[in-house]
Design a protein around this motif. Structure first.
Motif, PDB file in Angstrom:
ATOM      1  N   ARG A  23      21.774  -7.116   4.022  1.00 11.44           N
ATOM      2  CA  ARG A  23      20.944  -8.330   3.949  1.00 11.44           C
ATOM      3  C   ARG A  23      21.744  -9.478   3.328  1.00 11.44           C
ATOM      4  O   ARG A  23      21.198 -10.361   2.688  1.00 11.44           O
ATOM      5  CB  ARG A  23      19.676  -8.047   3.146  1.00 11.44           C
ATOM      6  N   THR A  34      13.709  -6.681  15.483  1.00 14.43           N
ATOM      7  CA  THR A  34      12.985  -6.211  14.292  1.00 14.43           C
ATOM      8  C   THR A  34      11.784  -5.387  14.730  1.00 14.43           C
ATOM      9  O   THR A  34      11.159  -5.696  15.750  1.00 14.43           O
ATOM     10  CB  THR A  34      12.473  -7.350  13.379  1.00 14.43           C
ATOM     11  N   ILE A  35      11.469  -4.374  13.938  1.00 19.06           N
ATOM     12  CA  ILE A  35      10.256  -3.613  14.246  1.00 19.06           C
ATOM     13  C   ILE A  35       9.021  -4.490  14.023  1.00 19.06           C
ATOM     14  O   ILE A  35       7.958  -4.217  14.552  1.00 19.06           O
ATOM     15  CB  ILE A  35      10.136  -2.327  13.404  1.00 19.06           C
ATOM     16  N   ASP A  36       9.154  -5.555  13.213  1.00 17.18           N
ATOM     17  CA  ASP A  36       7.986  -6.353  12.809  1.00 17.18           C
ATOM     18  C   ASP A  36       7.440  -7.268  13.924  1.00 17.18           C
ATOM     19  O   ASP A  36       6.316  -7.752  13.830  1.00 17.18           O
ATOM     20  CB  ASP A  36       8.327  -7.223  11.596  1.00 17.18           C
ATOM     21  N   MET A  85       4.303  -0.746   8.258  1.00 15.88           N
ATOM     22  CA  MET A  85       5.186  -1.870   7.923  1.00 15.88           C
ATOM     23  C   MET A  85       4.807  -3.121   8.712  1.00 15.88           C
ATOM     24  O   MET A  85       3.826  -3.133   9.451  1.00 15.88           O
ATOM     25  CB  MET A  85       6.635  -1.483   8.218  1.00 15.88           C
ATOM     26  N   GLY A  86       5.602  -4.159   8.563  1.00 16.27           N
ATOM     27  CA  GLY A  86       5.347  -5.390   9.317  1.00 16.27           C
ATOM     28  C   GLY A  86       5.664  -6.648   8.552  1.00 16.27           C
ATOM     29  O   GLY A  86       5.531  -7.743   9.062  1.00 16.27           O
ATOM     30  N   ARG A  87       6.014  -6.475   7.317  1.00 17.65           N
ATOM     31  CA  ARG A  87       6.286  -7.615   6.430  1.00 17.65           C
ATOM     32  C   ARG A  87       5.114  -8.584   6.427  1.00 17.65           C
ATOM     33  O   ARG A  87       3.997  -8.129   6.241  1.00 17.65           O
ATOM     34  CB  ARG A  87       7.597  -8.298   6.836  1.00 17.65           C
ATOM     35  N   GLU A 111       1.271  -3.542   5.485  1.00 22.23           N
ATOM     36  CA  GLU A 111       1.757  -3.481   4.099  1.00 22.23           C
ATOM     37  C   GLU A 111       1.533  -4.759   3.282  1.00 22.23           C
ATOM     38  O   GLU A 111       1.425  -4.708   2.063  1.00 22.23           O
ATOM     39  CB  GLU A 111       3.247  -3.114   4.078  1.00 22.23           C
ATOM     40  N   GLU A 125      11.398  -7.874  -2.182  1.00 24.10           N
ATOM     41  CA  GLU A 125      12.430  -6.853  -1.932  1.00 24.10           C
ATOM     42  C   GLU A 125      11.848  -5.604  -1.293  1.00 24.10           C
ATOM     43  O   GLU A 125      12.508  -4.938  -0.523  1.00 24.10           O
ATOM     44  CB  GLU A 125      13.064  -6.436  -3.269  1.00 24.10           C
ATOM     45  N   HIS A 126      10.622  -5.292  -1.668  1.00 23.49           N
ATOM     46  CA  HIS A 126      10.025  -4.061  -1.158  1.00 23.49           C
ATOM     47  C   HIS A 126       8.500  -4.165  -1.247  1.00 23.49           C
ATOM     48  O   HIS A 126       7.914  -3.972  -2.307  1.00 23.49           O
ATOM     49  CB  HIS A 126      10.520  -2.855  -1.961  1.00 23.49           C
ATOM     50  N   TYR A 183       9.682   4.370   6.364  1.00 24.39           N
ATOM     51  CA  TYR A 183      10.910   4.216   7.163  1.00 24.39           C
ATOM     52  C   TYR A 183      10.950   5.088   8.412  1.00 24.39           C
ATOM     53  O   TYR A 183      11.813   4.894   9.264  1.00 24.39           O
ATOM     54  CB  TYR A 183      12.128   4.445   6.271  1.00 24.39           C
ATOM     55  N   ARG A 219      11.119   3.117  11.453  1.00 21.64           N
ATOM     56  CA  ARG A 219      12.337   2.379  11.769  1.00 21.64           C
ATOM     57  C   ARG A 219      13.472   3.266  12.254  1.00 21.64           C
ATOM     58  O   ARG A 219      14.425   2.784  12.856  1.00 21.64           O
ATOM     59  CB  ARG A 219      12.793   1.654  10.499  1.00 21.64           C
TER      60      ARG A 219
HETATM   61  O1  F6P Z   1      11.753  -6.099   8.528  1.00 22.71           O
HETATM   62  C1  F6P Z   1      11.677  -4.751   8.796  1.00 22.71           C
HETATM   63  C2  F6P Z   1      11.133  -4.021   7.620  1.00 22.71           C
HETATM   64  O2  F6P Z   1      11.163  -2.655   7.956  1.00 22.71           O
HETATM   65  C3  F6P Z   1       9.751  -4.444   7.131  1.00 22.71           C
HETATM   66  O3  F6P Z   1       8.731  -3.962   7.954  1.00 22.71           O
HETATM   67  C4  F6P Z   1       9.760  -3.904   5.731  1.00 22.71           C
HETATM   68  O4  F6P Z   1       8.892  -4.620   4.873  1.00 22.71           O
HETATM   69  C5  F6P Z   1      11.173  -4.114   5.309  1.00 22.71           C
HETATM   70  O5  F6P Z   1      11.945  -4.186   6.484  1.00 22.71           O
HETATM   71  C6  F6P Z   1      11.744  -3.066   4.426  1.00 22.71           C
HETATM   72  O6  F6P Z   1      13.044  -3.453   4.086  1.00 22.71           O
HETATM   73  P1  F6P Z   1      14.110  -2.618   3.264  1.00 22.71           P
HETATM   74  O7  F6P Z   1      14.918  -1.867   4.266  1.00 22.71           O
HETATM   75  O8  F6P Z   1      14.932  -3.681   2.591  1.00 22.71           O
HETATM   76  O9  F6P Z   1      13.368  -1.737   2.324  1.00 22.71           O
END
Ligand code: F6P
Length: 345
Positions: free
Chosen positions: A73, A127-129, A171-173, A224, A247-248, A275, A278
């Motif tokens: 990142r 992106t999965i989002d 997930m999905g930010r 999330e 960050e998380h 995860y 992903r």
């Molecule tokens: O952007 C993809 C994603 O998987 C989001 O859905 C999730 O909030 C974030 O990344 C998690 O990121 P990291 O790998 O930094 O924990």
């Protein structure tokens, strides 16, 4: 073009990245343009970690998850030193163009690197989002939705057997695309997304009504970053800070489940998919989309269409200006969510 094309993958990984890299390499080979893979996103360009990608090094990569180049990142715009090192490595490795495969953060950097620092950049959204503006879908999304849907299907049978509420956190930010798609596909009784702050009173009312009508089990899909409506906020400042940490992000599903149990005395269990969504093999749809974007990005390079990303519009791959997607996020289409709502309760 005699110079090299560099390719990097940045941000969170997603299924389909290797198919995109393979698409880039195979299409560039037809033009006799050599491709250099850059390790660990922008960080590799700063550190000078570039290596040739050949027909053989990308062979069979379309079905593998993750990214063969690694990712990070890293934001190259945070310091003068990073920018100077990129300039140095750009010349040293003979780059003529850079293909940047990334989500919102990585492609926003790419936009600035093109517009303010003059690099010849073409973007590929991933992106999965599915939250990148300017493209109908991003690769990775279909795979994540398939995994979440399978999980919901499995949770349905055990929820029914035990008369439980199953809360599934996905997930999905900051957007609720995965929740909405997987919720529709899996027949969720309720879907919570960041775009629609929720009221616990309404959730409990709905679950109780289902119980009274003879359906004592329910599936609640929670994105999330879903948040309680300010009218009915139940989070302490500490909980808020922990759950919505940039960050998380994560943990709202657990609190929703506990509140449901407290208020209506019904057993609630939580599954956080995390995860799993992903990792692993991309679906055929994601492999095809990623391959098409990789191939198209090289064609954009040969046409000199820099400062743009290859994107999906309907069924066609087109070009979209990076500055129009940068620092923005694509939220769930309200019409789609209305379709999901038809099945609530
Ligand atoms: O952007 C993809 C994603 O998987 C989001 O859905 C999730 O909030 C974030 O990344 C998690 O990121 P990291 O790998 O930094 O924990």
């Amino acid at each position: 073009m005699e110079k090299y094309i560099g390719v990097l993958t940045g941000g969170g990984d997603c299924p389909g990245l290797n198919a995109a890299i393979r698409g880039v390499v195979r299409r560039a080979l037809i033009e006799d343009i050599p491709v250099l893979g850059i390790r660990a996103g922008w960080q590799g360009l700063i550190d000078g970690r570039l290596e040739p990608l050949t027909r053989y090094s990308v062979a069979g990569m379309q079905y593998r998850g993750g990214t063969m180049l690694g990712t990070s990142r890293c934001n190259p715009l945070t310091g003068e030193e990073s920018l100077q090192r990129i300039q140095h490595n750009w010349r040293k490795f003979g780059l003529g163009a850079l293909i940047v495969v990334g989500g919102n953060g990585t492609l926003s950097c790419a936009s600035t690197m093109y517009a303010q620092h003059g690099y010849s950049i073409v973007g590929i959204p991933k992106t999965i989002d599915n939250d990148v503006p300017g493209t109908d879908y991003t690769f990775g999304f279909d795979t994540a939705v398939s995994i979440a849907t399978e999980a919901i299907d499995r949770l349905h049978t055990t929820a029914e057997a035990h008369h439980r509420v199953m809360v599934v956190e996905v997930m999905g930010r900051h957007s609720g695309w995965i929740a909405t798609f997987a919720g529709i596909a899996g027949g969720a009784d309720l879907i919570l997304i960041p775009e629609r702050p929720f009221r616990l009173s309404e959730i409990c009312e709905m679950l109780q009504k289902r119980r009274e009508e003879g359906r004592p089990f329910s599936i609640v899909v929670v994105a999330e970053d879903s948040r309680p409506h300010p009218d009915e906020d139940f989070l302490t400042p500490e909980q808020r800070k922990r759950i919505y940490h940039e960050e998380h992000i994560g943990g709202i599903g657990q609190l929703v489940a506990r509140k449901i149990e407290e208020r209506i005395n019904i057993s609630a269990r939580v599954t956080v998919l995390g995860y799993i969504q992903r990792g692993g093999t991309p679906t055929a749809y994601d492999r095809v989309l990623a391959t098409r974007l990789g191939v198209h990005a090289v064609e954009m390079v040969t046409r000199g269409q820099f400062g743009m990303m290859a994107s999906l519009s309907g069924t066609r791959i087109v070009e979209f200006p990076l500055d129009q997607m940068a620092n923005r996020s694509k939220t769930v289409d309200p019409e789609l969510f209305r379709t999901a709502e038809v099945f609530f309760g």
